[in-house]
Design an enzyme around this catalytic site. Structure first.
Site, PDB file in Angstrom:
ATOM      1  N   GLY A  39       0.818  -1.213   0.000  1.00 16.61           N
ATOM      2  CA  GLY A  39       0.000   0.000   0.000  1.00 16.61           C
ATOM      3  C   GLY A  39       0.846   1.253   0.000  1.00 16.61           C
ATOM      4  O   GLY A  39       0.361   2.341  -0.302  1.00 16.61           O
ATOM      5  N   GLY A 178       4.913  25.085   6.080  1.00 18.36           N
ATOM      6  CA  GLY A 178       3.534  25.505   5.886  1.00 18.36           C
ATOM      7  C   GLY A 178       2.930  25.008   4.589  1.00 18.36           C
ATOM      8  O   GLY A 178       2.044  25.644   4.018  1.00 18.36           O
ATOM      9  N   ALA A 180       1.367  21.362   2.425  1.00 15.37           N
ATOM     10  CA  ALA A 180       0.193  20.504   2.601  1.00 15.37           C
ATOM     11  C   ALA A 180       0.214  19.745   3.926  1.00 15.37           C
ATOM     12  O   ALA A 180      -0.792  19.690   4.642  1.00 15.37           O
ATOM     13  CB  ALA A 180       0.095  19.524   1.432  1.00 15.37           C
ATOM     14  N   GLY A 266      10.481  17.960   3.501  1.00 12.97           N
ATOM     15  CA  GLY A 266      11.676  17.180   3.266  1.00 12.97           C
ATOM     16  C   GLY A 266      11.458  15.705   3.004  1.00 12.97           C
ATOM     17  O   GLY A 266      11.300  14.933   3.947  1.00 12.97           O
ATOM     18  N   ASP A 307       6.727   9.127  -6.739  1.00  6.08           N
ATOM     19  CA  ASP A 307       7.622  10.005  -5.985  1.00  6.08           C
ATOM     20  C   ASP A 307       9.058   9.980  -6.481  1.00  6.08           C
ATOM     21  O   ASP A 307       9.805  10.930  -6.258  1.00  6.08           O
ATOM     22  CB  ASP A 307       7.618   9.614  -4.505  1.00  6.08           C
ATOM     23  CG  ASP A 307       6.295   9.906  -3.819  1.00  6.08           C
ATOM     24  OD1 ASP A 307       5.356  10.339  -4.504  1.00  6.08           O
ATOM     25  OD2 ASP A 307       6.214   9.698  -2.589  1.00  6.08           O
ATOM     26  N   HIS A 440     -29.679  22.340  -7.855  1.00 13.14           N
ATOM     27  CA  HIS A 440     -29.828  23.432  -6.882  1.00 13.14           C
ATOM     28  C   HIS A 440     -30.593  22.923  -5.675  1.00 13.14           C
ATOM     29  O   HIS A 440     -31.627  22.279  -5.831  1.00 13.14           O
ATOM     30  CB  HIS A 440     -30.588  24.605  -7.513  1.00 13.14           C
ATOM     31  CG  HIS A 440     -30.768  25.747  -6.559  1.00 13.14           C
ATOM     32  ND1 HIS A 440     -29.761  26.636  -6.257  1.00 13.14           N
ATOM     33  CD2 HIS A 440     -31.845  26.125  -5.823  1.00 13.14           C
ATOM     34  CE1 HIS A 440     -30.205  27.515  -5.382  1.00 13.14           C
ATOM     35  NE2 HIS A 440     -31.473  27.229  -5.099  1.00 13.14           N
TER      36      HIS A 440
END
Length: 465
Positions: A39, A178, A180, A266, A307, A440
């Site tokens: 995961g 500061g 996410a 980091g 990543d 709506h």
């Protein structure tokens, strides 16, 4: 054993790519470090557990508004142990379901470190197995790293992998970063009763160029209303242990004592020690794998996603890139990476979502744009829900009306943004969005209203009859 595709890493990107490859008829195998890491980071120590905790903070917000709905609560107690148990139960359930589903499909997961021996061979350290494949997809994710004198130790300086191991609500926490992660945990800990100091070295929260300054400023105002102490243009100069916690000296000249320091910044790509350079795969100067528009490396049968390919570390980006890689392996050439349709979503005291270009980015590309904004303040659905804060901001090409970007702050921004993701992908215009029907009352109406502000002009310009 021989396969069509071996995937190093059964995280979000790898797992999604594997299932997609299986759907397309490929013989697939995963290589993952251990049964407990299936995961990947998102599931085990990232976006899934943090969203569980953030939802708890959101429920506390809702609880405080119950009297307006005729519900008179008699107070509540906070139990961090229960929070942790519920969070971990969700993580384990999803992880075990992943493994069971792979087993049902007869997709093997080999446990151990996968190391490339040549462009078609993976050796699994620990399992001591050698696997062969026509194609290899590397999806090994990222890991936290230290920042200057802030070296994670799991007690005084805690990174985003270690934060899940704490078993108490801190009285006071100093959060560094500061972005996410920082703004999410600032909201979570503040709502659960902690004093929070949030420091950001840049001049604003959410300093990414993909997120407009207005979005960061709006969120900062909300966090300050909740009592978060925000210090921009500030970092940690030094720190020491004190009274079982920490004492930090900040660059603004102040000192802060806290239970611990949380590093919200980091991460480094997990590209070392897995044989990439040995088989000729090119990395950039920061250690990221270089890939083309099909997620393909310079070694034709080796692909990479997630990543390890760029600093934009998002689970859905990894999933997207992994599927593009598989499609390319199967001979398709029309599906290419398009970073403009990757949504960036932040979950904090308000949800913040962005996709496509900001006004500043459009200006850098010499594109003249028009902007339409629709506030949630007067949106009937947002008012009914007691969440009428924020806005929808549409950025469109001045000449063609094509929607180039959308930036939302407010209720369910992370869900609403996907409507505009599809519009940008299909090059839709503000005319299209203006003439689309929205139910709506709904939050989605603001997308149509913001688009109408561009297509027809601001409503204040309409001539009175």
């Amino acid at each position: 054993m021989e396969y069509d595709l071996i995937i190093l890493g059964a995280g979000s990107g790898g797992y999604e790519a594997g299932l997609y490859a299986f759907r397309r008829g490929m013989k697939v195998a995963f290589v993952e470090l251990s049964p407990e890491t299936v995961g990947g980071n998102c599931l085990n120590r990232g976006c899934i557990p943090s969203k569980y905790m953030r939802h708890g903070a959101y429920l506390l917000d809702k609880f405080e508004k119950m009297e307006k709905y005729g519900i008179l609560p008699k107070g509540y107690d906070l139990d961090y142990k229960k929070l942790k148990e519920g969070r971990d139960d969700v993580v384990v359930t999803i992880r075990e379901n992943f493994k069971k589903f792979a087993q049902q499909l007869r997709i093997p997961i080999y446990y151990g470190r996968g190391v490339l021996k040549d462009p078609n061979t993976v050796f699994v350290e620990g399992a001591e197995k050698e696997l062969k494949a026509k194609y290899i997809l590397v999806a090994t994710g990222s890991s936290p790293t230290s920042i200057g004198n802030l070296v994670p130790d799991g007690k005084y300086v805690i990174d985003t992998d270690q934060i899940w191991d704490i078993d108490y609500i801190p009285k006071k926490v100093l959060i560094v970063g500061g972005g996410a992660v920082g703004v999410e945990f600032a909201y979570i800990f503040r709502k659960y009763g902690s004093e929070v100091v949030l420091v950001e070295i840049k001049e604003r929260l959410l300093p990414s160029p993909d997120i407009p300054e207005d979005s960061g400023r709006y969120l900062a105002r909300k966090l300050r209303e909740l009592g978060v102490d925000i210090r921009t243009r500030t970092s940690v100069e030094s720190w020491e242990k004190k009274n079982g916690g920490v004492k930090a000296k900040l660059t603004d000249g102040s000192e802060v004592e806290a239970d611990f320091i949380l590093l919200g910044v980091g991460r480094r790509p997990n590209t070392k020690g897995i044989g990439l350079e040995e088989v000729g795969v090119e990395l950039d100067e920061r250690g990221f794998v270089k890939t083309n528009e099909y997620s393909q490396t310079n070694v034709p049968n080796i692909y990479a996603c997630g990543d390890i390919t760029s600093p934009l570390m998002l689970a859905h980006k990894s999933m997207y890139e992994g599927k593009i890689a598989v499609a390319h392996m199967l001979g398709e050439r029309d599906w290419k990476k398009n970073e403009r349709i990757i949504p960036k979503i932040i979950y904090s005291a308000l949800e913040v979502a962005s996709v496509g270009l900001t006004e500043e980015q459009a200006e850098d590309e010499d594109i003249e744009v028009r902007v339409g904004v629709a506030s949630f303040v007067s949106n009937p659905k947002a008012m009914d829900d007691g969440e009428n804060e924020g806005f929808v901001r549409i950025v469109a090409d001045d000449e063609t009306g094509e929607i180039l970007g959308c930036h939302i702050v407010g209720p369910h921004a992370g869900e609403l943004i996907h409507q505009v993701v599809h519009m940008i992908k299909d090059a839709k215009t503000v005319e299209f969005a203006s003439k689309t029907m929205y139910s709506h009352p709904s939050l989605s109406e603001n997308i149509g209203i913001a688009s109408s502000e561009i297509y027809y002009g601001p409503i204040s310009w309409v001539k009175r009859r």
